[in-house]
Enzyme design. Structure first.
Site, short mmCIF file in Angstrom:
data_model
loop_
_atom_site.label_atom_id
_atom_site.label_comp_id
_atom_site.label_asym_id
_atom_site.label_seq_id
_atom_site.Cartn_x
_atom_site.Cartn_y
_atom_site.Cartn_z
N LYS A 279 1.04 14.54 -12.20
CA LYS A 279 0.79 14.36 -11.02
C LYS A 279 0.33 14.30 -9.26
O LYS A 279 0.42 15.92 -8.60
CB LYS A 279 0.05 13.14 -11.06
CG LYS A 279 -0.51 12.87 -12.54
CD LYS A 279 -1.73 11.91 -12.56
CE LYS A 279 -0.75 10.37 -12.44
NZ LYS A 279 0.92 10.05 -13.39
N ARG B 116 -6.96 4.89 -12.97
CA ARG B 116 -6.38 4.51 -13.46
C ARG B 116 -7.07 3.04 -14.91
O ARG B 116 -6.54 2.59 -15.99
CB ARG B 116 -5.49 3.28 -13.25
CG ARG B 116 -4.07 4.34 -12.83
CD ARG B 116 -3.05 3.40 -12.56
NE ARG B 116 -1.74 4.13 -12.68
CZ ARG B 116 -0.57 4.50 -12.07
NH1 ARG B 116 -1.62 4.88 -10.78
NH2 ARG B 116 0.22 4.82 -11.67
N ARG C 29 13.31 11.64 -11.50
CA ARG C 29 12.56 11.28 -10.42
C ARG C 29 13.97 9.69 -9.60
O ARG C 29 14.00 9.93 -8.60
CB ARG C 29 11.68 11.07 -10.94
CG ARG C 29 10.90 10.33 -9.23
CD ARG C 29 9.10 10.44 -9.36
NE ARG C 29 8.87 10.15 -9.91
CZ ARG C 29 8.18 9.09 -10.33
NH1 ARG C 29 6.79 10.17 -10.43
NH2 ARG C 29 7.70 7.83 -10.90
N ARG D 263 13.08 4.66 -6.57
CA ARG D 263 12.43 3.55 -6.92
C ARG D 263 12.28 2.76 -7.99
O ARG D 263 12.86 3.24 -8.80
CB ARG D 263 10.65 4.57 -7.41
CG ARG D 263 9.72 4.99 -6.29
CD ARG D 263 8.54 5.83 -6.66
NE ARG D 263 7.86 5.13 -7.70
CZ ARG D 263 6.73 5.94 -8.39
NH1 ARG D 263 5.95 6.75 -7.51
NH2 ARG D 263 6.15 5.49 -8.80
N ARG E 219 5.33 0.87 -17.37
CA ARG E 219 4.28 1.37 -16.99
C ARG E 219 3.43 1.95 -17.38
O ARG E 219 1.70 2.47 -18.58
CB ARG E 219 4.84 2.42 -15.72
CG ARG E 219 4.49 1.17 -14.86
CD ARG E 219 6.25 2.60 -13.36
NE ARG E 219 5.35 3.40 -13.24
CZ ARG E 219 6.64 3.96 -12.27
NH1 ARG E 219 7.78 4.51 -12.80
NH2 ARG E 219 5.83 5.13 -12.21
P1 AMP Z 1 2.04 5.90 -8.66
O1 AMP Z 1 2.92 6.33 -7.56
O2 AMP Z 1 0.54 6.18 -8.62
O3 AMP Z 1 2.95 6.01 -10.27
O4 AMP Z 1 1.75 4.38 -8.83
C1 AMP Z 1 2.46 3.74 -8.73
C2 AMP Z 1 2.22 1.66 -9.60
O5 AMP Z 1 1.07 1.51 -8.19
C3 AMP Z 1 1.67 1.55 -10.34
O6 AMP Z 1 2.61 1.56 -10.96
C4 AMP Z 1 0.60 0.29 -9.89
O7 AMP Z 1 1.77 -0.95 -9.91
C5 AMP Z 1 -0.21 0.65 -8.58
N1 AMP Z 1 -0.42 1.71 -8.50
C6 AMP Z 1 -1.39 2.71 -8.28
N2 AMP Z 1 -2.23 4.00 -8.47
C7 AMP Z 1 -3.20 2.40 -9.01
C8 AMP Z 1 -4.57 1.68 -9.70
N3 AMP Z 1 -5.20 2.71 -9.81
N4 AMP Z 1 -4.97 0.70 -10.07
C9 AMP Z 1 -4.18 -0.31 -10.76
N5 AMP Z 1 -3.17 0.04 -9.73
C10 AMP Z 1 -2.29 1.26 -9.20
#
Ligand code: AMP
Length: 190
Positions: free
Chosen positions: A14, A89, A128, A134, A145
């Site tokens: 993404k 999400r 990654r 991370r 996740r």
């Molecule tokens: P990402 O970088 O999109 O993989 O997001 C990293 C982390 O941020 C996720 O594992 C969640 O803990 C939090 N997060 C990001 N976007 C959301 C969302 N829309 N709703 C809830 N938690 C989120």
């Protein structure tokens, strides 16, 4: 305004594809994950509240996430549109986004579903983590996740399918080939 949701599990590509979409279609990028990470590294109040949640690979509560996203959209009134990356999400987040955009005379135009399988996800995230550092890319957190994705986030798809907004793209292959397919899907929806 033209609004695109890019959708897929962790490691679907993404972020990578969003960068290419932004450059070609001139949309503003909103990644809720990037925003949370920024708050954490700046040690803001919000950052303090969500730090452990991200570290554990869990979803941040809807109300916090929705408020943060709406503020970001409101602060960018002059853009051509947005690409929402990592949001919505959950179904309540999708409902909130619809209501919010409607209040601005706008809507979600397209939901691009990047299809990948679990082996690819694990491979890509392991790669990654070598560069991103991370904590939530760690194999044990990744399981949580992926769990969150399959228990909560997948339900967002039928929500948008009912609105006839989902277009699937194969997310496995060369970055540029995937982007060609994405471009075709976007062009069809313009
Ligand atoms: P990402 O970088 O999109 O993989 O997001 C990293 C982390 O941020 C996720 O594992 C969640 O803990 C939090 N997060 C990001 N976007 C959301 C969302 N829309 N709703 C809830 N938690 C989120």
């Amino acid at each position: 305004m033209y609004n695109l949701v890019i959708f897929g599990p962790p490691g679907a590509g993404k972020g990578t594809q969003s960068e290419k979409i932004i450059a070609k279609y001139n949309l503003a990028h909103i990644s809720t994950g990037d925003m949370f990470r920024m708050h954490i590294s700046n040690d803001t109040e919000l950052g303090k509240r969500v730090k452990q949640i991200l570290a554990d690979g869990m979803l941040v509560p809807d109300s916090i996430t929705i408020d943060m996203l709406e503020e970001e959209v409101t602060n960018n009134p002059d853009v051509k549109g947005f690409i929402f990356d990592g949001f919505p999400r959950t179904v309540p987040q999708a409902e909130a986004l619809d209501k919010f955009l409607e209040s601005k005379g706008s809507k979600v135009n397209l939901v691009l579903q990047l299809e990948v399988n679990q082996d690819i996800i694990k491979e890509r995230i392991a790669e990654r983590q070598k560069v991103s550092g991370r904590a939530d890319d760690d194999a044990s957190k990744l399981i949580k996740r992926i769990d969150e994705y399959f228990s909560k986030t997948v339900h967002v798809l039928p929500y948008y399918q009912a609105q006839n907004k989902v277009d699937k793209v194969n997310g496995i292959g060369k970055i540029d080939d995937i982007f060609d397919d994405i471009s075709k899907a976007i062009d069809k929806s313009l």
